[in-house]
Write a protein that holds these residues in place. Sequence first.
Motif, PDB file in Angstrom:
ATOM      1  N   ASN A   1       0.839  -1.204   0.000  1.00 37.95           N
ATOM      2  CA  ASN A   1       0.000   0.000   0.000  1.00 37.95           C
ATOM      3  C   ASN A   1       0.871   1.249   0.000  1.00 37.95           C
ATOM      4  OD1 ASN A   1      -2.358  -1.338   0.018  1.00 37.95           O
ATOM      5  ND2 ASN A   1      -2.943  -0.857   2.115  1.00 37.95           N
TER       6      ASN A   1
ATOM      7  N   LYS B   1       2.410   1.814  -3.264  1.00 37.42           N
ATOM      8  CA  LYS B   1       1.474   2.259  -4.302  1.00 37.42           C
ATOM      9  C   LYS B   1       1.230   3.760  -4.222  1.00 37.42           C
ATOM     10  CE  LYS B   1      -1.785  -1.252  -4.042  1.00 37.42           C
ATOM     11  NZ  LYS B   1      -3.128  -1.766  -4.346  1.00 37.42           N
TER      12      LYS B   1
ATOM     13  N   GLY C   1      -6.771  -5.483   1.206  1.00 36.84           N
ATOM     14  CA  GLY C   1      -5.502  -5.467   1.947  1.00 36.84           C
ATOM     15  C   GLY C   1      -5.644  -5.079   3.409  1.00 36.84           C
TER      16      GLY C   1
HETATM   17 MG   LIG Z   1      -3.715  -2.711  -0.716  1.00 43.32          MG
END
Ligand SMILES: [Mg+2]
Length: 453
Positions: A360, A363, A417
């Motif tokens: 995460n 990203k 997630g």
């Molecule tokens: Mg994620």
Amino acid sequence: MSRPLPPFGSLRLRFMLAIGLWVSLGILGIWFTATQVFSRHIEESYHEELEVHVRELARLTEIGPDGVPMLSRPLSDPRYEVPLSGFYWQVSIPDRTTLKSESMTRGELDQRVAHSPDIAHVVEDGPTGPAITYGMIEEGPAGEEVHIVIATDQSELDNAIASFTRELTVWLVALAGLLLATGLAIISFGLRPLNRLGIAINRLRGGSASRLEGSYPAEITPLVSDLNAYIAQTSALVERGKVQAGNLAHSLRTPLAVVTDEAERLSENSQCADSARVLLEQSERMQQQIDYQLARARSAAMAKLPGSMSVLPTLARPILQAMTRLHPDIRFTAPTNAGEISLPVDPVVLSELLSILLDNAGKWAREEVQLSYTRDPAGAVTITIADDGPGMTEEQIARACDIGTRFDPATPGSGLGLAIAREICADLGCEFELTSKEGGLVARLTFANNGGK
Ligand SMILES: [Mg+2]
Ligand SMILES: Nc1ncnc2c1ncn2[C@@H]1O[C@H](COP(=O)(O)OP(=O)(O)O)[C@@H](O)[C@H]1O
């Protein structure tokens, strides 16, 4: 979680009260009977001794030719010669003459106490307070009545009894203290297996044991065996449930793939495009649920298996390498001199958790993602993953961990997630916290001290 104890709910307290009551009653009983018996005994021997004095006085008394009494020698007890010593004698012939001990510098004894050849005693007023007065009559050479009287202060006897009672009380109080102390020691010794059982249950709850360990006394062993059987049965049930959930999820995958396929084909037909969209949406939600449940079942089964150990930074290194490949524009940094930290959790599950959070961060970061970890003096370990991206608002953070929640549809993802991350944290028993500041999002994992180094 713990319910309030009923009155006298502690075994230790019950035993202590019972022993306290028993010891107090016992000691009081002993004190009462012993003082009774011994006072009587002291009193009797006191009277016996004084009667010996009376007889000695009678034997030593001689009546002179002029009819006046005198002693052939002093009494053997010297206290009769010390003025007002509390020991007095008197020999009198009524209407004729009275002979007194040297100790009796004042007053007179009541000669009426002597009224028969047998020794009698009464309590009378003496020269120095109430006195026990002993008397007997003897016949003189001319047939006259000779009154032999001896008196001792009542306080003499009272003091003897009081001093005995005092000594006895001190000894009995000491004995009671000793009995209570040994009682306490016996209780502690007797309850030790229960303490051990408490520790075993804590280990069980902490995940470092899968059954109650140790040997226990015959009275507790059946309870421990029953509990172990119950734990084994429950674990087996939970295990079977997890396997079944996994099997169910797996078995749904293929039919779901077929349905999705079919829906995609239908969507090409403009007549049923709307229905196809609904089907596709719903299929996607089902797919999310399946993935989520599978991840959950896996982490729940492995998170805290007894004996697992994860070591940082060894565990983080390959994850960081993979992240660098996945997000080539982002710099992933980890502390180089933080030393080794080990945590009693499954390495595969912890890796999955770190991967979700680092992915995460990768990203949404602009340039850099920082992984750091510390152990505080109390032994709690904190792992932080911080990025320099846009972060999230308070309101987004509050919803971010819900299944399927995504705030940035442009970036690929499933919305699972953080939901899985939160479940894993619950399984690992660690605290999970997201905070956002201007510089990006910070995810913080806190493991309370539970046996790592
Ligand atoms: Mg994620
Ligand atoms: N490091 C982050 N910075 C900014 N937003 C984030 C970050 N991590 C997660 N989010 C937001 O939370 C949402 C949910 O994240 P997650 O559950 O991992 O789903 P996914 O990554 O599949 O979108 C993301 O869609 C994103 O909008």
